[in-house]
Design a protein around this motif. Sequence first.
Motif, mmCIF file in Angstrom:
data_model
loop_
_atom_site.group_PDB
_atom_site.id
_atom_site.type_symbol
_atom_site.label_atom_id
_atom_site.label_comp_id
_atom_site.label_asym_id
_atom_site.label_seq_id
_atom_site.Cartn_x
_atom_site.Cartn_y
_atom_site.Cartn_z
ATOM 1 N N PHE A 1 -5.288 0.393 7.322
ATOM 2 C CA PHE A 1 -4.435 -0.253 6.613
ATOM 3 C C PHE A 1 -5.688 0.291 4.893
ATOM 4 O O PHE A 1 -4.290 -0.558 4.057
ATOM 5 N N ASP A 2 -6.152 0.465 4.288
ATOM 6 C CA ASP A 2 -6.164 0.765 3.459
ATOM 7 C C ASP A 2 -5.445 1.763 2.387
ATOM 8 O O ASP A 2 -5.140 1.187 1.553
ATOM 9 N N SER B 1 7.643 0.730 -1.617
ATOM 10 C CA SER B 1 7.252 -0.313 -1.198
ATOM 11 C C SER B 1 8.273 -0.505 -0.020
ATOM 12 O O SER B 1 8.474 -1.605 0.921
ATOM 13 N N SER C 1 -1.945 0.177 2.015
ATOM 14 C CA SER C 1 -1.467 -0.724 0.772
ATOM 15 C C SER C 1 -1.865 0.225 -0.036
ATOM 16 O O SER C 1 -1.306 -0.272 -1.195
ATOM 17 N N ARG C 2 -2.699 0.778 -0.627
ATOM 18 C CA ARG C 2 -2.344 2.649 -1.897
ATOM 19 C C ARG C 2 -1.128 2.947 -2.049
ATOM 20 O O ARG C 2 -0.438 2.719 -2.557
ATOM 21 N N ALA D 1 -5.951 -7.295 6.708
ATOM 22 C CA ALA D 1 -4.694 -7.185 6.755
ATOM 23 C C ALA D 1 -3.934 -7.945 5.423
ATOM 24 O O ALA D 1 -3.830 -7.126 4.646
ATOM 25 N N VAL E 1 -6.090 -7.001 1.936
ATOM 26 C CA VAL E 1 -5.170 -5.875 1.927
ATOM 27 C C VAL E 1 -4.682 -6.121 0.864
ATOM 28 O O VAL E 1 -3.790 -5.447 0.276
ATOM 29 N N ASN E 2 -3.930 -7.397 1.706
ATOM 30 C CA ASN E 2 -2.579 -7.428 0.969
ATOM 31 C C ASN E 2 -1.653 -7.312 2.170
ATOM 32 O O ASN E 2 -0.606 -6.383 1.077
ATOM 33 N N ILE E 3 -2.053 -6.663 2.872
ATOM 34 C CA ILE E 3 -0.351 -5.686 3.729
ATOM 35 C C ILE E 3 0.453 -6.628 4.313
ATOM 36 O O ILE E 3 1.511 -6.416 5.943
ATOM 37 N N GLN F 1 1.498 1.036 -3.649
ATOM 38 C CA GLN F 1 2.165 0.892 -4.545
ATOM 39 C C GLN F 1 2.660 1.652 -5.527
ATOM 40 O O GLN F 1 3.227 1.747 -6.337
#
Length: 347
Positions: free
Chosen positions: A185-186, A196, A189-190, A218, A221-223, A193
């Motif tokens: 997930f980390d 998308s 999320s990157r 989730a 980390v905004n996913i 960026q």
Amino acid sequence: HEITVATFYKGGVFWDQLGEVKGINLICLGKAGRWENAIFLRRLIRFVKTISPDIIHGYLDVPNIYALLAARLAGCKAVFGVRSSYVDFSRYDWTARVVHSFSVFLARFADFVIFNSWAGFGEYLVTRQLGDKSRVVSNGIDTMLYQPSFPSRRQVRQEWMISDDEFVIGFVGRMDPMKGHRVLFDAFSRVLQVNSNLRLVCVGSGPGEMRQNIQEYAEKVNISQKLLLVESRTDMQAVYNAFDMFVLPSFVEGFPNALAEAMSTGLVSIATNVGDIPIILGDAERVVPAGDGNALLNAIVKVLELPEHERLRLGARARERIVQNYSLEKMIDTSEEILLSICKGLP
């Protein structure tokens, strides 16, 4: 051969399918719970004496222990099936560590120990010398079932409401701390960026509390809007086809079926340097250290930057590797050879 599959509990993803296989007797022994042991063992021994098998083959620590005890009391051979390696028991309660230690200790008394990974074989050799009564038999993949299929891809993506132009990163594994959901997930999320137009699909079941924890992370980390959590299902061959690449971020593995199935389906795959993963992948560029989010991120980005034709070429090469080295026929033939030799009393 006469085959009986005895389970602790009834149900599960493949219960109905297994029950329909001709030549297999499927029975549930009705274990009341994790703490019902003595009563369950008596029930198992009565059952074993009723069918009078030549061999009882256990899989995983607890079944291996029961298989050995029942075999000795019922007068038949016992085979351990070891399916894991170097588990970090700090992530589980004390019972898992105790049971595993007991299983390793009892392995010396089994008639044979079959490992599905070289990593598991190495762990046991460090702990106990098993001599010539152990062997590695890698898992076999049904490559005729797990193969590229555009109709399956279209069907599953429509079900998930994922468009054709979205790039899907897939992960298959139970909801367990050792599977590395948070690291994935980390990294994802990157990656978002940078690109998308991505979706992350995680397939696997687990306790309600674990699912909730995963969902909460989730969101953290905004996913959440790009993540799809799917329960385990029986049509996994179709599920893999809905992916564009496969990622396995595990902290511990023996022989991960999910990785081999994904490769057999023609997917470029990235996985951590645990268990037999480096041997299965055969591609050092796609192997990353466990828990290293930066390395996982970089590996994913490299695949995303590949032209489609190059990604498909690498996927075809991955499939060929599974076909040549990890066929279902090879696993069956080797297993049969070992089990028949045990029945004949050969080394």
